[in-house]
Design a protein around this motif. Structure first.
Motif, short mmCIF file in Angstrom:
data_model
loop_
_atom_site.label_atom_id
_atom_site.label_comp_id
_atom_site.label_asym_id
_atom_site.label_seq_id
_atom_site.Cartn_x
_atom_site.Cartn_y
_atom_site.Cartn_z
N GLN A 204 0.83 -1.20 0.00
CA GLN A 204 0.00 0.00 0.00
C GLN A 204 0.87 1.26 0.00
OE1 GLN A 204 -3.19 -0.04 2.81
NE2 GLN A 204 -3.87 -2.08 2.23
N LEU A 207 1.98 1.80 -3.49
CA LEU A 207 0.90 2.40 -4.28
C LEU A 207 0.78 3.89 -4.02
CD1 LEU A 207 -2.17 -0.02 -4.24
CD2 LEU A 207 -0.87 0.75 -6.21
N VAL A 214 -2.41 2.84 -12.06
CA VAL A 214 -2.68 1.47 -11.62
C VAL A 214 -4.16 1.18 -11.79
CG1 VAL A 214 -2.59 -0.16 -9.71
CG2 VAL A 214 -0.80 1.58 -9.94
N ALA A 215 -4.49 0.05 -12.40
CA ALA A 215 -5.87 -0.38 -12.55
C ALA A 215 -6.06 -1.71 -11.83
CB ALA A 215 -6.23 -0.53 -14.03
N PHE A 216 -7.24 -1.91 -11.27
CA PHE A 216 -7.57 -3.13 -10.55
C PHE A 216 -8.65 -3.88 -11.30
CE2 PHE A 216 -6.04 -0.04 -7.50
CZ PHE A 216 -5.18 -0.77 -6.70
N THR A 233 -9.07 0.33 -1.31
CA THR A 233 -7.62 0.53 -1.26
C THR A 233 -7.24 1.93 -1.75
OG1 THR A 233 -7.15 -1.83 -1.57
CG2 THR A 233 -5.40 -0.28 -2.15
N ALA A 235 -5.31 4.40 -3.63
CA ALA A 235 -4.43 4.35 -4.80
C ALA A 235 -4.57 5.67 -5.55
CB ALA A 235 -4.80 3.17 -5.71
N THR A 237 -3.18 6.99 -8.00
CA THR A 237 -3.08 6.97 -9.47
C THR A 237 -4.03 5.95 -10.09
OG1 THR A 237 -1.26 5.36 -9.38
CG2 THR A 237 -0.66 7.70 -9.40
N ARG A 238 -5.05 5.55 -9.34
CA ARG A 238 -6.00 4.56 -9.85
C ARG A 238 -6.60 5.02 -11.17
NH1 ARG A 238 -9.22 0.89 -6.73
NH2 ARG A 238 -8.61 2.07 -4.87
N TRP A 239 -6.67 4.09 -12.13
CA TRP A 239 -7.21 4.40 -13.46
C TRP A 239 -8.61 3.80 -13.58
CZ3 TRP A 239 -8.82 1.12 -17.41
CH2 TRP A 239 -9.08 1.73 -18.67
N LEU A 242 -13.21 1.93 -9.69
CA LEU A 242 -12.56 1.44 -8.48
C LEU A 242 -12.07 0.02 -8.68
CD1 LEU A 242 -14.91 2.78 -5.65
CD2 LEU A 242 -12.64 3.62 -6.27
N VAL A 243 -12.93 -0.82 -9.26
CA VAL A 243 -12.56 -2.19 -9.61
C VAL A 243 -13.22 -2.51 -10.95
CG1 VAL A 243 -12.57 -4.62 -8.92
CG2 VAL A 243 -12.54 -2.83 -7.16
#
Length: 275
Positions: A204, A207, A214-216, A233, A235, A237-239, A242-243
């Protein structure tokens, strides 16, 4: 289907089996999970039309798939070093890394040593911080213990495979995973368990510190990983979502629904990689 593997002797490292589409275009580096091979995990994905414009590269972890057994390179720290060595030895340019399950954890551990990574797609990989995270990151699935057991009988494989796929997955999907698990070095799994017991790097924190998008992704019917945990979570820089839930798939969506997974990967790669 993947091309025939080439054995690559890494400088100051083990020998690993590498698969390379040899095509031009931005690079996708595909990492398999615990005891699995690139062929079993990504074989169905390799020829998807959505990825035709990309150079696809994969390799088998030491002791897995077509890579020779190398007990000194099992666990967590050593395979993450192998990943960095492969990227450096192949001189890969700007790259999107796809990490499935354990492959995603190892990609996170190596990320600070991979300056040319432009995107990280984590598939069935819940980033961990403290030891207490395990209880929330993973669903209460007793079959998960088999992933850390040295020898696996046919009966135990029959129990484990449905946990790695959606319920009632066809034999055509179970067979490649069963073959990979049988082929892997039995010492790989206990070494991984020992490394986890000794302490997982703070994923974490990695991240929170990274500038890499970052993609989940998670199969809608994943029996091992909590979608709620992934969504919560932190993140920066999440792209995208969320999921990214992949319909009709369990823990291994690139095998179960390759067309849908390839579309997601192509969209992510197009957004983060220079053309």
């Amino acid at each position: 289907m993947l091309p025939f593997p080439v054995l690559l002797a890494l400088p100051q490292g083990p020998t690993v089996a590498v698969y390379d589409s040899g095509s031009s275009g931005p690079v996708l580096l595909l990492l398999a999970g615990n005891s699995l091979s690139s062929a079993s995990t990504y074989g169905a994905l390799w020829a998807e039309p959505a990825l035709a414009g990309y150079r696809r590269v994969a390799f088998d972890w030491p002791g897995c798939g077509a890579s020779p057994w190398a007990p000194a390179w099992y666990g967590l720290e050593a395979p993450a070093r192998v990943l960095a060595l492969v990227v450096a030895t192949l001189d890969l340019p700007a790259t999107v890394v796809v990490g499935h399950s354990l492959g995603g954890h190892l990609a996170l551990h190596a990320l600070p040593r991979l300056p040319l990574v432009r995107g990280l797609l984590l598939v069935g990989t819940p980033p961990l911080g403290a030891a207490a995270d395990f209880a929330h990151a993973f669903l209460p699935e007793p079959r998960m213990g088999l992933l850390y057991q040295a020898e696996l009988s046919d009966a135990e494989l029959a129990q484990l495979l449905p946990a790695l796929l959606q319920p009632a997955a066809p034999a055509s999907q179970q067979a490649p995973l069963a073959e990979a698990l049988r082929q892997s070095d039995p010492a790989f799994r206990p070494a991984l368990a020992a490394a986890i017991g000794a302490g997982v790097p703070d994923e974490q924190a990695i991240l929170r510190a990274t500038a890499v998008p970052v993609a989940f992704a998670l199969g809608e019917a994943d029996a091992l990983v909590s979608a709620a945990y992934l969504g919560a979570t932190a993140a920066p820089t999440r792209w995208g979502a969320l999921v990214h839930l992949v319909a009709g798939a369990g823990h291994t969506p690139m095998l179960e629904t390759p067309a849908a997974f390839a579309t997601l990967l192509a969209e992510f790669a197009a957004a983060v990689l220079p053309r």
